[in-house]
Motif scaffolding. Structure first.
Motif, mmCIF file in Angstrom:
data_model
loop_
_atom_site.group_PDB
_atom_site.id
_atom_site.type_symbol
_atom_site.label_atom_id
_atom_site.label_comp_id
_atom_site.label_asym_id
_atom_site.label_seq_id
_atom_site.Cartn_x
_atom_site.Cartn_y
_atom_site.Cartn_z
ATOM 1 N N LEU A 134 0.855 -1.253 0.055
ATOM 2 C CA LEU A 134 0.117 0.039 -0.050
ATOM 3 C C LEU A 134 0.875 1.215 -0.035
ATOM 4 C CD1 LEU A 134 -2.681 -0.920 2.360
ATOM 5 C CD2 LEU A 134 -2.805 -1.190 0.017
ATOM 6 N N ARG A 135 1.848 1.458 0.725
ATOM 7 C CA ARG A 135 2.828 2.354 0.768
ATOM 8 C C ARG A 135 3.651 2.711 -0.607
ATOM 9 N NH1 ARG A 135 6.698 3.123 4.574
ATOM 10 N NH2 ARG A 135 6.171 5.442 4.373
ATOM 11 N N ASP A 136 3.865 1.701 -1.195
ATOM 12 C CA ASP A 136 4.479 1.802 -2.520
ATOM 13 C C ASP A 136 3.496 2.187 -3.543
ATOM 14 O OD1 ASP A 136 5.409 1.288 -5.127
ATOM 15 O OD2 ASP A 136 6.886 -0.143 -4.236
ATOM 16 N N LYS A 137 3.586 3.584 -3.944
ATOM 17 C CA LYS A 137 2.450 4.076 -4.853
ATOM 18 C C LYS A 137 2.422 3.411 -6.047
ATOM 19 C CE LYS A 137 2.096 8.273 -2.034
ATOM 20 N NZ LYS A 137 2.717 7.583 -0.847
ATOM 21 N N LEU A 138 3.697 3.094 -6.432
ATOM 22 C CA LEU A 138 3.554 2.264 -7.937
ATOM 23 C C LEU A 138 3.129 0.923 -7.867
ATOM 24 C CD1 LEU A 138 4.538 2.386 -11.060
ATOM 25 C CD2 LEU A 138 6.799 1.337 -9.897
ATOM 26 N N THR A 139 3.605 0.171 -6.811
ATOM 27 C CA THR A 139 2.976 -1.202 -6.703
ATOM 28 C C THR A 139 1.266 -1.164 -6.639
ATOM 29 O OG1 THR A 139 5.151 -1.920 -5.745
ATOM 30 C CG2 THR A 139 3.053 -3.162 -5.252
ATOM 31 N N MET A 140 0.880 -0.312 -5.730
ATOM 32 C CA MET A 140 -0.332 -0.334 -5.413
ATOM 33 C C MET A 140 -1.082 -0.016 -6.527
ATOM 34 S SD MET A 140 -3.248 2.182 -5.191
ATOM 35 C CE MET A 140 -2.396 3.863 -4.795
ATOM 36 N N ARG A 141 -0.534 1.170 -7.370
ATOM 37 C CA ARG A 141 -1.309 1.624 -8.752
ATOM 38 C C ARG A 141 -1.432 0.380 -9.609
ATOM 39 N NH1 ARG A 141 -4.807 4.826 -9.053
ATOM 40 N NH2 ARG A 141 -3.618 6.412 -8.048
ATOM 41 N N GLN A 142 -0.150 -0.164 -9.858
ATOM 42 C CA GLN A 142 -0.134 -1.187 -10.919
ATOM 43 C C GLN A 142 -0.993 -2.636 -10.692
ATOM 44 O OE1 GLN A 142 4.035 -1.711 -11.376
ATOM 45 N NE2 GLN A 142 4.106 -0.450 -12.886
ATOM 46 N N TRP A 143 -0.978 -2.621 -9.331
ATOM 47 C CA TRP A 143 -2.185 -3.884 -8.904
ATOM 48 C C TRP A 143 -3.455 -3.513 -9.025
ATOM 49 C CZ3 TRP A 143 -0.459 -7.814 -5.059
ATOM 50 C CH2 TRP A 143 -1.381 -8.588 -4.720
ATOM 51 N N LEU A 144 -3.904 -2.429 -8.715
ATOM 52 C CA LEU A 144 -5.336 -1.948 -9.125
ATOM 53 C C LEU A 144 -5.443 -1.982 -10.715
ATOM 54 C CD1 LEU A 144 -6.169 0.672 -6.460
ATOM 55 C CD2 LEU A 144 -6.698 -1.516 -6.440
ATOM 56 N N HIS A 145 -4.670 -1.487 -11.318
ATOM 57 C CA HIS A 145 -4.733 -1.245 -12.797
ATOM 58 C C HIS A 145 -4.831 -2.819 -13.451
ATOM 59 C CE1 HIS A 145 -3.398 -0.539 -16.860
ATOM 60 N NE2 HIS A 145 -4.115 0.587 -16.741
ATOM 61 N N ARG A 146 -4.168 -3.850 -12.740
ATOM 62 C CA ARG A 146 -3.937 -5.108 -13.537
ATOM 63 C C ARG A 146 -5.284 -5.864 -13.277
ATOM 64 N NH1 ARG A 146 0.600 -6.100 -11.556
ATOM 65 N NH2 ARG A 146 -0.182 -7.220 -9.517
ATOM 66 N N HIS A 147 -5.976 -5.417 -12.222
ATOM 67 C CA HIS A 147 -7.358 -6.110 -11.933
ATOM 68 C C HIS A 147 -8.514 -5.174 -12.274
ATOM 69 C CE1 HIS A 147 -4.442 -8.230 -9.249
ATOM 70 N NE2 HIS A 147 -5.379 -9.188 -9.213
ATOM 71 N N GLY A 148 -8.062 -4.139 -13.280
ATOM 72 C CA GLY A 148 -9.435 -3.419 -13.561
ATOM 73 C C GLY A 148 -10.028 -2.465 -12.776
ATOM 74 N N LEU A 149 -9.473 -2.291 -11.667
ATOM 75 C CA LEU A 149 -9.976 -1.267 -10.605
ATOM 76 C C LEU A 149 -9.161 0.270 -10.898
ATOM 77 C CD1 LEU A 149 -10.321 -3.615 -7.608
ATOM 78 C CD2 LEU A 149 -12.224 -2.139 -9.065
ATOM 79 N N SER A 150 -8.370 0.456 -11.773
ATOM 80 C CA SER A 150 -7.765 1.681 -11.890
ATOM 81 C C SER A 150 -7.677 1.743 -13.646
ATOM 82 C CB SER A 150 -6.601 1.857 -11.275
ATOM 83 O OG SER A 150 -5.895 3.114 -11.673
ATOM 84 N N ARG A 151 -7.906 3.103 -14.018
ATOM 85 C CA ARG A 151 -7.647 3.317 -15.430
ATOM 86 C C ARG A 151 -6.421 3.952 -15.692
ATOM 87 N NH1 ARG A 151 -12.770 4.624 -13.871
ATOM 88 N NH2 ARG A 151 -12.067 7.062 -13.548
ATOM 89 N N ILE A 152 -5.842 4.329 -14.558
ATOM 90 C CA ILE A 152 -4.480 5.071 -14.303
ATOM 91 C C ILE A 152 -3.336 4.271 -14.614
ATOM 92 C CG2 ILE A 152 -3.159 6.658 -13.120
ATOM 93 C CD1 ILE A 152 -5.842 7.905 -13.875
ATOM 94 N N GLU A 153 -2.424 4.631 -15.536
ATOM 95 C CA GLU A 153 -1.024 3.757 -15.471
ATOM 96 C C GLU A 153 -0.127 4.839 -14.946
ATOM 97 O OE1 GLU A 153 0.041 2.796 -19.439
ATOM 98 O OE2 GLU A 153 -2.119 2.079 -20.074
ATOM 99 N N ALA A 154 0.593 3.816 -14.313
ATOM 100 C CA ALA A 154 1.927 4.488 -13.376
ATOM 101 C C ALA A 154 3.178 4.054 -13.824
ATOM 102 C CB ALA A 154 1.753 4.442 -12.061
ATOM 103 N N CYS A 209 -9.623 -6.381 -3.461
ATOM 104 C CA CYS A 209 -8.569 -6.831 -4.738
ATOM 105 C C CYS A 209 -7.051 -6.651 -4.008
ATOM 106 C CB CYS A 209 -8.762 -5.640 -5.605
ATOM 107 S SG CYS A 209 -7.636 -6.037 -7.107
ATOM 108 N N LEU A 210 -6.913 -5.872 -3.094
ATOM 109 C CA LEU A 210 -5.277 -5.704 -2.632
ATOM 110 C C LEU A 210 -4.957 -6.742 -1.461
ATOM 111 C CD1 LEU A 210 -5.302 -2.076 -2.507
ATOM 112 C CD2 LEU A 210 -3.746 -3.428 -3.780
ATOM 113 N N GLU A 211 -6.109 -7.550 -1.139
ATOM 114 C CA GLU A 211 -6.038 -8.968 -0.068
ATOM 115 C C GLU A 211 -5.814 -8.214 1.324
ATOM 116 O OE1 GLU A 211 -2.780 -11.274 -1.518
ATOM 117 O OE2 GLU A 211 -4.191 -11.759 -3.510
#
Length: 418
Positions: free
Chosen positions: A114-134, A269-271
């Protein structure tokens, strides 16, 4: 012989909400054991004589070694049952300590995710919960960007909105090295920024911004309060969040319900199975909801007091219930409306005068934060808190709220030396 169970509080430089934590623990019959890093400036905390034990390290930031040494020095009759810290940079230390003590907490990997903003974003994006790419911000990626207004830069792991800004604010990538060096030298935030600079760049998220105060127990998320950030501005390489209202004023009921459901889906999604969270998200009518960041801790400023005023919930108490796997006491929502404003100082300036100003409606709470006449504020690209104030606006007609909010902007009048 003292045999009462106790909680270990990790304090950053003798700050980090020790007073409300100590009061909460005392009301529960629990001892407060405080391990703190060395303050940058001389402090006289009001809680020093109220806690069971206080140890202060020689360094300005705590480490896991400090904690293990502290635990090893405790006498056999001391029983610690959990660890808690509201300082973001100690969240992994808290999780690791709770694993040792047997408290119910996120594991260290979950906190890091969660604290790693790149990991968090890519995780959500990979699971279809973010349209944002980082992506990691590199020279080659920087040179490929045509419309820099469409992107946002932030540290991969950061704090206090340091180095968070629209990409168009940056002239050249080498400026980030100076920013990072400045952050690493900021003793008040020791331990937050270390090593080589790590920034990410992501698509700019459009819309109004909100923060969700959330408790998760056995995988089920409960939204305790939602605040709307009604004033957000860019100051240099820092985003300042000046004012919040609870509940939100710009959302329809269905939009707010959708936001709560979306936040719960993202946590699942982030378990995430347990914990307290301060989650920032944006909403725009054409695009819907998007996560900005997920902080595995209580919110800062007057979030604690505003949530208690509106929802009848003490966030720290709910967090402690979660850590101790205890059923939460039933809350008594007041459904009152709250508004708070945070006041920031100008980095590098010397305060000549700071004075509360009378307003049409007196605040419920106001506080000047560790700033005195004659203080020179740190010359740094982060939030520099100098005060805050909270109002009860339950009886204020909604159409009068914008004018009222604007009228509070000078509640603390600050003048600087020429």
């Amino acid at each position: 012989m003292n045999s009462r169970p106790g909680i270990l509080i990790l304090s950053h430089q003798q700050l980090s909400m020790v007073t409300p934590l100590q009061q909460l623990l005392a009301a529960r019959g629990l001892d407060s054991h405080v391990l703190s890093s060395q303050p940058v400036r001389e402090l006289n905390p009001p809680w020093v004589d109220r806690v069971t034990r206080l140890e202060v390290t020689q360094d300005h930031a705590l480490t896991m070694q400090d904690i293990t040494h502290f635990l090893a020095r405790l006498s056999a009759d001391v029983k610690l049952i959990a660890c808690i810290s509201v300082w973001d940079a100690y969240r992994e230390l808290m999780a690791e300590t709770n694993a040792m003590l047997g408290a119910t907490d996120l594991d260290v990997n979950g906190v890091a995710r969660l604290r790693d903003k790149l990991t968090m974003r890519q995780w959500l994006h990979r699971h279809g919960l973010s349209r944002i790419e980082a992506h990691p911000l590199t020279e080659s990626r920087w040179q490929q960007i045509a419309d820099r207004d469409a992107f946002f830069i932030k540290p991969r792991t950061g704090l206090a909105s340091f180095g968070a800004f629209r990409a168009s604010q940056l002239d050249q990538l080498s400026q980030l090295t100076r920013l990072w060096q400045q952050a690493c030298a900021d003793k008040a935030y020791a331990g937050v920024f270390q090593g080589e600079p790590e920034f990410i760049i992501e698509d700019l998220i459009a819309g109004s911004e909100f923060c969700f105060e959330v408790i998760v127990e056995q995988g089920q998320a409960e939204i305790l309060a939602v605040h709307e950030k009604i004033e957000v501005c860019q100051q240099g390489f820092t985003v300042l969040e000046n004012a919040c209202v609870c509940p939100p004023v710009s959302l329809r009921e269905a939009q707010l319900a959708a936001g709560k459901a979306f936040v719960a889906r993202c946590l699942a999604c982030l378990e995430i199975e347990t914990g307290l969270f301060h989650i920032e998200a944006k909403f725009s009518a054409p695009s819907g909801w998007e996560i900005v960041e997920i902080n595995p801790r209580v919110g800062g400023a007057y979030i604690l007091e505003s949530t208690r005023h509106h929802a009848g919930v003490d966030l720290l108490s709910r967090w402690l219930d979660s850590l101790l796997a205890q059923p939460a006491a039933p809350s008594s929502p007041t459904n009152r409306r709250s508004f708070f404003r945070v006041f920031f100082g100008q980095g590098g300036q010397t305060v000549a005068r700071i004075q509360p100003q009378p307003t049409d409606q007196a605040p419920l709470l106001d506080q000047r934060l560790f700033v005195q006449h004659g203080d020179r504020l740190p010359d740094t690209e982060r939030e520099i808190f100098i005060g805050q104030a909270l109002w009860d606006i339950s009886d204020l007609p909604e159409h009068k709220f914008p004018d009222f909010a604007a009228s509070t902007a000078h509640h603390f009048q600050v003048e600087y030396r020429a």
